[in-house]
Scaffold this active site. Structure first.
Site, PDB file in Angstrom:
ATOM      1  N   ARG A  13      23.961  -9.415 -48.461  1.00 25.39           N
ATOM      2  CA  ARG A  13      23.037 -10.442 -47.990  1.00 25.39           C
ATOM      3  C   ARG A  13      23.843 -11.616 -47.442  1.00 25.39           C
ATOM      4  O   ARG A  13      24.901 -11.953 -47.980  1.00 25.39           O
ATOM      5  CB  ARG A  13      22.126 -10.922 -49.123  1.00 25.39           C
ATOM      6  N   HIS A  41      21.292  -6.369 -38.647  1.00 22.28           N
ATOM      7  CA  HIS A  41      20.739  -5.807 -39.900  1.00 22.28           C
ATOM      8  C   HIS A  41      20.284  -4.346 -39.691  1.00 22.28           C
ATOM      9  O   HIS A  41      19.107  -4.005 -39.876  1.00 22.28           O
ATOM     10  CB  HIS A  41      19.581  -6.665 -40.428  1.00 22.28           C
TER      11      HIS A  41
HETATM   12  C1  GLV Z   1      18.091  -3.721 -46.396  1.00 23.34           C
HETATM   13  O1  GLV Z   1      18.816  -4.643 -46.225  1.00 23.34           O
HETATM   14  C2  GLV Z   1      17.561  -3.357 -47.673  1.00 23.34           C
HETATM   15  O2  GLV Z   1      17.697  -4.167 -48.597  1.00 23.34           O
HETATM   16  O3  GLV Z   1      16.999  -2.269 -47.792  1.00 23.34           O
END
Ligand code: GLV
Length: 309
Positions: A224, A272
């Protein structure tokens, strides 16, 4: 009839309906914000807006389409008294491990440097790094991190793992807790984070952490964004203490258009995408969670609100 309120577009909802129909007897996937969605038994969501769950009187459980739960923890309107289940799908572990290995090997074999040389039509070999591989530290050695760590070990890298509570993993040297962090970082050449975001892991990659690593180390963040202190990262890249970073997660997503990371020569920005949910493999887990909850059993991978993931 089991009603599953889905938060997403109609095409995705139809796909989940097709996949779940074979696994959950008599189920119907509906839009979570439709009238029947407001009466749903289960919610299937990723990042729903605040107050989504406040008037869902029939709701028996919430199933997330991903692993990370920090956004749900931050939303005080998410009910704490029914199960919140996260997805732990080997398909996502495979994808994330490929992404981490791609970036690690690219760094290790000087990919960024040679791409830059190609643009300048320059032929100037650098000294090759050890072909036995370097010291890789994997932060978070759970379902995903253990796959990543084992695969680096198979490639010949010397692998360390950092975890909250001690455990053993073949071929991986384990360091636990904040007291083990300094020894974990000491001289590591590549760091891969797949940690969950908790108060303990926020800004865990900061100046003092970077200073312990080998000079010119590489950071790969698939955990994160807030786990990195961005100013400290930029300073360490500037000084050469860090050689580069591959980032899939950011403090603000999407990364703002004017953010310095976009054009930084030592940072690669990924939107992401390191591990995207694959409904075909995830459907089995969603169905297992629903079937368990319908039978009054505890679903697997239920989030522990106290632990934070
Ligand atoms: C993606 O970042 C997830 O947490 O699945």
């Amino acid at each position: 009839m089991i009603t599953i309120g889905f938060y997403g577009d109609a095409e995705e909802a139809a796909r989940w309906q097709r996949l779940l129909a074979e696994l959950v007897p008599d189920c119907l996937v509906v839009d979570l914000f439709s009238d029947s969605g407001r009466m749903c038994d289960f919610a299937l969501v990723w990042a729903p807006p605040p107050n989504t769950f406040t008037d869902l009187t029939n709701l028996k459980g919430i199933i997330l389409q991903g692993q990370g739960v920090d956004h749900m923890m931050a939303d005080e309107t998410v009910p704490r008294d029914i199960p919140l289940v996260r997805l732990i799908d080997p398909d996502m572990s495979d994808a994330l491990s490929h992404w981490a290995i791609l970036n690690a090997l690219d760094f290790w074999r000087n990919g960024p440097h040679y791409r830059n040389q190609q643009q300048q039509r320059k032929w100037k070999p650098l000294k090759q790094r050890r072909s036995s591989g370097g010291i890789v530290g994997v932060m978070g050695v759970g379902a995903i991190g253990s796959v990543i760590a084992s695969r680096f070990a198979m490639l010949g890298f010397q692998v360390r793992g950092w975890v909250r509570t001690p455990r053993s993993l073949e071929g991986v040297e384990i360091f636990a807790g904040m007291e083990g962090l300094v020894a974990f970082a000491d001289g590591a050449e590549i760091i891969v984070s797949v940690l969950p975001l908790t108060p303990q892991t926020t800004a865990i990659m900061n100046e003092s952490f970077f200073d312990r690593l080998a000079e010119g180390a590489f950071i790969i963040n698939g955990g994160r964004g807030p786990q990195i202190d961005d100013d400290d990262l930029l300073a360490a890249l500037e000084s050469g203490q860090l050689g580069g970073a591959a980032l899939d997660v950011f403090r603000t997503e999407p990364l703002p258009a004017d953010h310095i990371f976009w054009s930084h020569p030592k940072i690669s920005v990924w939107p992401h995408v390191a591990a995207q949910t694959n409904p075909i493999t995830a459907a089995r887990q969603v169905a297992d969670a629903i079937n368990a909850m319908m039978a009054g059993e505890e679903p697997a991978n239920r989030v522990d609100w106290g632990r934070g993931y």
